[in-house]
Design a protein around this motif. Structure first.
Motif, PDB file in Angstrom:
ATOM      1  N   TRP A   5     -43.771 -44.108  35.380  1.00  0.00           N
ATOM      2  CA  TRP A   5     -45.119 -43.881  34.831  1.00  0.00           C
ATOM      3  C   TRP A   5     -45.028 -43.439  33.372  1.00  0.00           C
TER       4      TRP A   5
ATOM      5  N   SER B 181     -48.986 -50.564  36.953  1.00  0.00           N
ATOM      6  CA  SER B 181     -49.067 -49.989  38.296  1.00  0.00           C
ATOM      7  C   SER B 181     -48.617 -50.987  39.368  1.00  0.00           C
TER       8      SER B 181
ATOM      9  N   SER C 114     -54.213 -45.476  39.760  1.00  0.00           N
ATOM     10  CA  SER C 114     -53.351 -44.289  39.696  1.00  0.00           C
ATOM     11  C   SER C 114     -54.034 -43.139  40.416  1.00  0.00           C
TER      12      SER C 114
ATOM     13  N   ALA D 207     -48.376 -43.077  45.084  1.00  0.00           N
ATOM     14  CA  ALA D 207     -49.711 -42.895  44.505  1.00  0.00           C
ATOM     15  C   ALA D 207     -50.780 -42.875  45.593  1.00  0.00           C
TER      16      ALA D 207
END
Ligand SMILES: [Mg+2]
Length: 380
Positions: free
Chosen positions: A105, A118, A270, A298
């Motif tokens: 990330w 992502s 996210s 996540a």
């Protein structure tokens, strides 16, 4: 309280063991899987699913992951994994799942904070969780401190272009499979067509089956309010993605002013994006997708937020992974049985029994693609 056990305790135990499961190699493959042409109000016509499979090798063990798109962006996702993520995490300890998620990330932050990044992070994260389960010889749900349970599933069509008779035939098929809920796309240009379709589906299914609607972000908040109110009389179980995901305030307004619960999650990339919805009381149902959300790590955070806020949970696509994750949620109302079924490409397709599903019992995610069946769809 169940939320204390979301894998964190187990991960801490692993950290304490000073394991070093060195990541040696990551391999990816890209496929274009044909779909029966379908569509919705936000994404338009859809006829291809892009699938990127990933294998992560560490100390003689292999974890399997994947990511997908609905037809565009997949090659860029694969390039992010191959050129940026694989060198970044090579040599890292595969048991440090949260630390690797944080590293991916942070190092992709400048071009990321969601979006394609992502989808790339997710493929690796799924493989890391799978590897963890393979190593511990436990199915994913057990790694999360959860117990396997029967999850109610709903039949979900990507059916906005379908004529009414086709929509009703699809719904009859869902009823034959015993689904306790069905979902219909809305967002036809003429609002009366949405009304006719929802009325006809409600008449077909009766009052004993839940009915969800999904606008796929088609409208402004004002339009969503007006269009949604026209449908409330048909007893909707939830109203999904009424407006764009960036408009948290708009969702909060709809949540306040409408009786029908608002559902979001597939377009949130996210935990940060989920947090805004929870803090603004902008949704009543959080729908996880461990690919689009940025990985299992996540989605687990989203489930934890839902538990802490007393919200209901559900899933988007990712039927096989979500069957594990929803077992670790306090109030999972439904798993989505999505129109893009991967069944024909899987070694162990998910079984639906009386409209319910259970997580697999094999070690890890249990999700294994059949290489021979995928081979004809390999693309560059
Ligand atoms: Mg949806």
């Amino acid at each position: 309280m169940r939320s204390a056990s979301y894998g964190e305790r187990n991960l801490e135990e692993i950290h304490e063991r000073e394991s070093h499961l060195k990541i040696e190699r990551i391999e990816t493959d890209y496929y274009r899987l044909p779909l029966e042409p379908m569509g919705d109000a936000g994404h338009g016509a859809i006829d291809t699913e892009e699938l990127i499979t990933l294998s992560l090798h560490a100390e003689g063990l292999t974890g399997h992951g994947y990511t997908y798109t609905i037809g565009r962006g997949g090659r860029a996702v694969k390039a992010l994994i191959d050129h940026d993520i694989a060198p970044l995490i090579s040599g890292q300890d595969a048991a440090q799942i949260q630390a690797i998620w944080d590293l991916m990330w942070q190092r992709l932050l400048y071009v990321g904070r969601g979006g394609l990044a992502s989808f790339a992070i997710a493929a690796v994260d799924v493989a890391l969780w799978d590897l963890y389960g393979v190593r511990e010889e436990k199915p994913l749900y057990a790694l999360l401190g959860a117990e396997a349970r029967d999850l109610p599933a709903y039949g979900s069509g990507v059916d906005l272009p379908k004529p009414l008779d086709g929509l009703l035939a699809q719904t009859e098929g869902f009823l034959e499979r015993g689904f306790p809920g069905v979902k219909v796309k809305i967002g036809r240009p003429d609002p009366t067509e949405d009304e006719q379709r929802i009325r006809a589906v409600r008449e077909l299914i009766g009052d004993g089956v839940d009915l969800m609607v999904d606008a796929n972000m088609a409208w402004t908040t004002d339009e969503a309010l007006e269009r949604g109110r026209r449908l409330e009389e048909y007893g909707l179980y939830w109203y999904e993605e009424p407006t764009i995901p960036e408009d948290v305030a708009g969702h909060a307004r709809l949540a306040r002013e409408m009786d029908v619960p608002i559902a979001v999650g597939e377009s949130l990339h996210s935990p940060h994006e989920f947090r805004r919805y929870v803090e603004e009381e902008a949704a009543a149902v959080l729908q996880i997708d461990p690919i689009t959300n940025g990985g299992i790590t996540a989605s687990l955070e989203a489930l934890k937020m839902a538990d802490e806020a007393g919200l209901k949970t559900s899933s988007h696509y990712t039927d096989e992974l979500s069957a594990h994750l929803l077992c670790a949620s306090e109030n999972p109302v439904y798993l989505e049985k999505h129109a893009f079924a991967l069944d024909e490409y899987l070694q162990e397709p998910q079984r639906v029994v009386n409209g319910h599903v259970r997580p697999t019992e094999t070690s890890g995610t249990g999700l294994r693609f059949d290489a021979e069946r995928l081979a004809p769809y390999a693309a560059g």
